[in-house]
Design an enzyme around this catalytic site. Sequence first.
Site, mmCIF file in Angstrom:
data_model
loop_
_atom_site.group_PDB
_atom_site.id
_atom_site.type_symbol
_atom_site.label_atom_id
_atom_site.label_comp_id
_atom_site.label_asym_id
_atom_site.label_seq_id
_atom_site.Cartn_x
_atom_site.Cartn_y
_atom_site.Cartn_z
ATOM 1 C CG ASP A 95 56.139 57.702 10.314
ATOM 2 O OD1 ASP A 95 55.814 58.412 9.350
ATOM 3 O OD2 ASP A 95 55.788 57.946 11.476
ATOM 4 C CG ASP A 133 54.577 60.495 6.095
ATOM 5 O OD1 ASP A 133 53.611 61.200 5.753
ATOM 6 O OD2 ASP A 133 54.834 60.193 7.273
#
Length: 622
Positions: free
Chosen positions: A515, A313
Site C-alpha cells: 500500500d 507488506d
Amino acid sequence: MERLEKLLAWGGVKRDVLFLILSAAALGCSIAGVSPFPFDMAWVAIVLCGVPIILEAVIGLVTAFDIKADVLVSMALIASVAIGEDFAAGEVAFIMQLGALLEDLTVAKARAGIEKLVRLTPRTARRLSDNGEEIIPAEQVRVGDRLRVLPGETVPVDGVIRAGQTSIDQSVMTGESLPVDKEVGDEVSSGTVNQFGAFDMEATKVGEDSAIQRMIRLVQSADAGKAKIVGLADRWATWVVVVAVAAAGLTWLITGEIIRAVTILVVFCPCALVLATPTAIMAAIGNATRYGFLVREGDALERLAGVSDVAFDKTGTLTLGTPKVVEICSCSPNHDQGQVYAWAASAELRSEHPLGRAVVCCYQELGAGEAVQPTEFQMLPGRGVRAVVGERTLTAGNEALLEESGISIPDQARERVADCLKEGCTVIYLAADGVLVGFLALADTLRPDAADTVRGVREAGVEPVLLTGDHANAACHIAQALGIQTVRSDCLPEDKLNWIGAEQEKGRQVCMVGDGINDAPALKKAQVGIAMGVVGSDIAIDAADIALVNDDIHALPHLLSLSRRMMTTIRFNLTFSMVLNFLAILLAMTGVLNPVVGALVHNAGSVLVIINSALLLRWRRK
C-alpha cells in the site's frame, strides 16, 4: 468511411436486438415457405445481420488491411448468395450477430460494476470567493480553492474540511455500508456523497489526481486486448482465413462442387477462436470487480494464474495501519489500570502525535467518559508530552523522557516492557508528579480477516511471505499469529525489490500486495502487483496491476483461484473451437455438411464458447 463507422455504431445493443428479432421471424417464414414479398424472407436476415458484417470487413481491410473473422464470414455470405443458398447466408448472418450480441452483453455486464464510477464523477462545484458563492465546472477547480458542499451533493474533488461537520457516504470508494462522520481537519474524497450537514473544504487533489479519476483510469485501462494470449488467437485467426480460402479453392478444383467450397468457408470462420479469450478475460474481470478488485490489464489475471508466492507488506495490508492500545499496566498499588488510562488520555488530549491521538481515540472508543482537559500542556518533540491535569503534573512519553526527568523504572516494569517490545509493541510511560504509575502498550492490530486470507492463499497452492520495513520483533510476532513461515524484516524498498528479483531468478513468480510508496518498486517488479486502493499511496496504485477498491483482502484467495479458472476456461474454449473447426472441415470436404447445416454447427460452437465464458461472471471459489 467515417460515415459508415457512425452508421454501424448507431443504436448499439438495442438496434442489434431489434434486428435479431426481425431476422429470426424472417427465417421462420422462410422455413415455412411464407412470404408477403416477392422474394425469400431469408433476405431480411441477410440485409439486417449480414450487411453490417460485410461493412465491418470492408472498413477493416481498407483502413488497416485487417484480416479477421469478418472477412471470412463476408466471403461465406457472398458465396452462399451467389450459388442460391439464401437461407444458409441468412442463417450464418443471424447466428454471427447473435454471437456478437452475447459477447457485447457479457462484456457490458462484466464492466457494469466499475463503470458506475464514471457516472459518479461530479460535474460542478460551489467555489467560495470574495464575491460570494459561484457554481463552476468541476474541472475548473484548482488546488487551494475553497469549496462548499451541501447535503445530498457529491464531493467534487479530494480535499480537507475547513468548516462544518457532516456524515459522508463513502461506499463507492471504501465499500462501507454506514456513513462516516467528518469534522474540521478530516479528508474527503471526490465521488463520495454528503449526507447531512453542509461544510466548507479546501481542495487538495483536483482533476486527474482525484480519487474518483484515479479509479476511472483503472477502469479505462482494464482492456482484455492487452493479454498475450489474445494476440495469439488473433494471429491464428488471420492464418485460418488463409487456410480456409486455400482449402475451399482446392476442394472446388478437385471435386468440381462449389457448394462444398462454400460450406468450408462457412464452417472455417474462426469466430469461436477469436471469441474464446477476450470473453473469458472480461467475464473474469467482471467477477473480480464484484469482489472489490479493479483489474488494470487483461493479462494481469493471466500472469496471476502462474504465481507461486504472495508477498505481503505488513502495515496497512495485513494490519489496519493505525495503532491501538493493546495493554495497560499499572506500576503503583495506589492507581489501577483505569486511572492510568484516564490520565494518559488527558495528558495526550492536545497532542498531535499519531501515538498520542491513538491513545485518546482508543480511550473514547472504550466509552469510559470524556478525558479531562489539561490546564497546561507542553509538547516535547521526539520524547512525549507534559501536562497539568487537576492538581497533578503528568509526564507521558518514552524512556528518554523519563531519564531526562529523573524518573526511575522498577525492574518488574522493565521485564513487562521487554515482553511487550518482543511482541512488536510501542510503549508510552506515564508518570504523575515525578513517579512512574504505569505504561500503555500500543500495536498495529491485524485486520480481522488477515488470518483467513493467509490460510486461503495457502489452500490455493500459493506460499504467503511477509516483507516489511518493521523491526524483527514486530514482523515475527505478526508472522507467527498468521502462520507465515517466510519473513523478511527491516526491508528498505530496494530490499523488497531485490528479494523478488532473486526469487524470479529461481524460477518462482511472486505476487506483491502492498500500500505504501516504499512498496511501489516491488509492485512494479513483481509478476503481479496488487495495491490497496483506499489507504494506498498514489504511486503504489499507479505501479500495481490490480487495485483493491475497498482495502478488503479477504477475497484474495478467490482472485487467485479465479485467475486459474479463467485460464482453464480459455484453454477449453481454444481447444473446443479448433477441434470443432477441423472436424467440420472434414465433413464439408466429404459432402456430409451442406452450407445450412455447416452454419448451424459452426455458429453453435461460437455461442457455446461465449456461454462458457459468461459462466465466469458468477463463478465462486469453493
